[in-house]
Design a protein around this motif. Structure first.
Motif, short mmCIF file in Angstrom:
data_model
loop_
_atom_site.label_atom_id
_atom_site.label_comp_id
_atom_site.label_asym_id
_atom_site.label_seq_id
_atom_site.Cartn_x
_atom_site.Cartn_y
_atom_site.Cartn_z
N SER A 124 0.83 -1.22 0.00
CA SER A 124 0.00 0.00 0.00
C SER A 124 0.86 1.26 0.00
CB SER A 124 -0.97 0.01 1.18
OG SER A 124 -0.28 0.28 2.36
N GLU A 125 2.08 1.17 0.56
CA GLU A 125 2.96 2.36 0.52
C GLU A 125 3.40 2.66 -0.91
OE1 GLU A 125 5.59 0.99 3.61
OE2 GLU A 125 3.96 1.28 5.05
N ARG B 113 1.50 1.79 -3.56
CA ARG B 113 0.27 2.21 -4.25
C ARG B 113 0.01 3.69 -3.98
NH1 ARG B 113 -3.48 -2.24 -5.63
NH2 ARG B 113 -2.63 -4.21 -4.94
N THR B 114 0.16 4.12 -2.73
CA THR B 114 -0.18 5.51 -2.41
C THR B 114 0.96 6.48 -2.72
OG1 THR B 114 0.41 5.18 -0.10
CG2 THR B 114 -1.89 4.94 -0.64
N THR C 297 -9.07 0.74 2.97
CA THR C 297 -9.09 1.69 4.07
C THR C 297 -10.29 1.34 4.96
OG1 THR C 297 -10.53 3.23 2.91
CG2 THR C 297 -8.16 3.54 2.59
#
Ligand code: 13P
Length: 259
Positions: free
Chosen positions: A103-104, A106-107, A137
């Motif tokens: 997710s790090e 992805r964001t 989330t």
């Protein structure tokens, strides 16, 4: 096929190559002292790129029962991609695994589901086992229901890649680095939904064989609860993997579960 429990340490951007050598050495000794039976649980570390050669040399020279992988790879094999690292280079270092779609990434790096799918395909092509990360989330989980967003993310990957050995990691965004882990029941709900997603895309056998991990504020104090769940086969550990005693205690989860 039984799914060997998998305890994976994602170091993120921590520990340089000298610290990596000391950490892996200490981890091997700690696991050995505790008579960690490596047939029962697979332990892997995911250091930064600059550490990989040192970690490979140490693990192969001392035949340590620890696997290793990278935290990312390029979807391309070679060429004008400044700063990127090919799966071919990771395979040449004997890396077994590679994390994709954290997710790090992805964001912070704008990685879409399509990019994650391309990276997964590249990993498989080069003989690496991708650890495909998905997660929602808190808001998405509330609004759309448990497992819906992670299953959608995984579906894009499974639809674009031929069936192969992969590991899936369910990492709810709110639980990462927050100290607020999902409950075992919440994690089981999502991991079960992911396994059903694998069955729908790749068939029942693939669903039965694929290891699904939980990640997000895993510690020695909560690991046993997750591993008691039928669809959770291990953990992707961030912060706690930097502390050797704590990570080794997580790897010895059977002692807490009483298996
Ligand atoms: O992102 C994670 C592992 O990939 C989880 O990180 P923490 O264990 O620090 O919450």
């Amino acid at each position: 096929m039984t799914r060997t429990p998998f305890i994976a340490g994602n170091w993120k951007m921590n520990l340089d190559h000298l610290q990596a050598i000391a950490t892996v050495q200490k981890l091997a000794w700690t696991l050995k002292d505790a008579r960690h039976d490596h047939a029962d649980v697979e332990v892997a570390v995911f250091p930064p790129f600059t550490d990989l050669r040192s970690v490979q040399t140490l693990i192969s020279a001392d035949k340590l029962p620890i696997a290793f992988g990278a935290q990312d790879l390029s979807q391309y094999d070679s060429g004008a991609y400044t700063g990127d690292v090919s799966g071919a280079f990771l395979a040449a270092l004997d890396a077994k695994y590679v994390i994709v779609g954290h997710s790090e990434r992805r964001t912070m790096h704008g990685e879409t589901d399509e990019v994650v799918a391309a990276k997964t395909a590249a990993a498989v092509k080069h003989g690496l086992v991708p650890v495909v990360c998905v997660g929602e989330t808190g808001e998405q989980r509330e609004q759309r229901g448990a497992g819906v967003v992670p299953v959608e993310q995984l579906q894009v990957v499974l639809g674009a890649v031929s069936p192969a050995e992969i590991v899936v990691a369910y990492e709810p965004v709110w639980a990462i680095g927050s100290g607020q882990a999902a409950t075992a029941e919440q994690a089981q709900e999502d991991c079960a939904a992911l396994r059903r997603g694998i069955a729908a895309a790749w068939g029942d056998q693939a669903a039965a064989d694929t290891r699904v991990l939980y990640g997000g504020s895993v510690k020695s104090g909560n690991i046993a609860g997750f591993l008691r769940e039928p669809d959770i086969d291990g953990a992707l550990v961030g912060g706690a993997s930097l502390d050797v005693q704590e990570f080794a205690a997580i790897a010895r989860f059977q002692q807490h579960v009483g298996l």
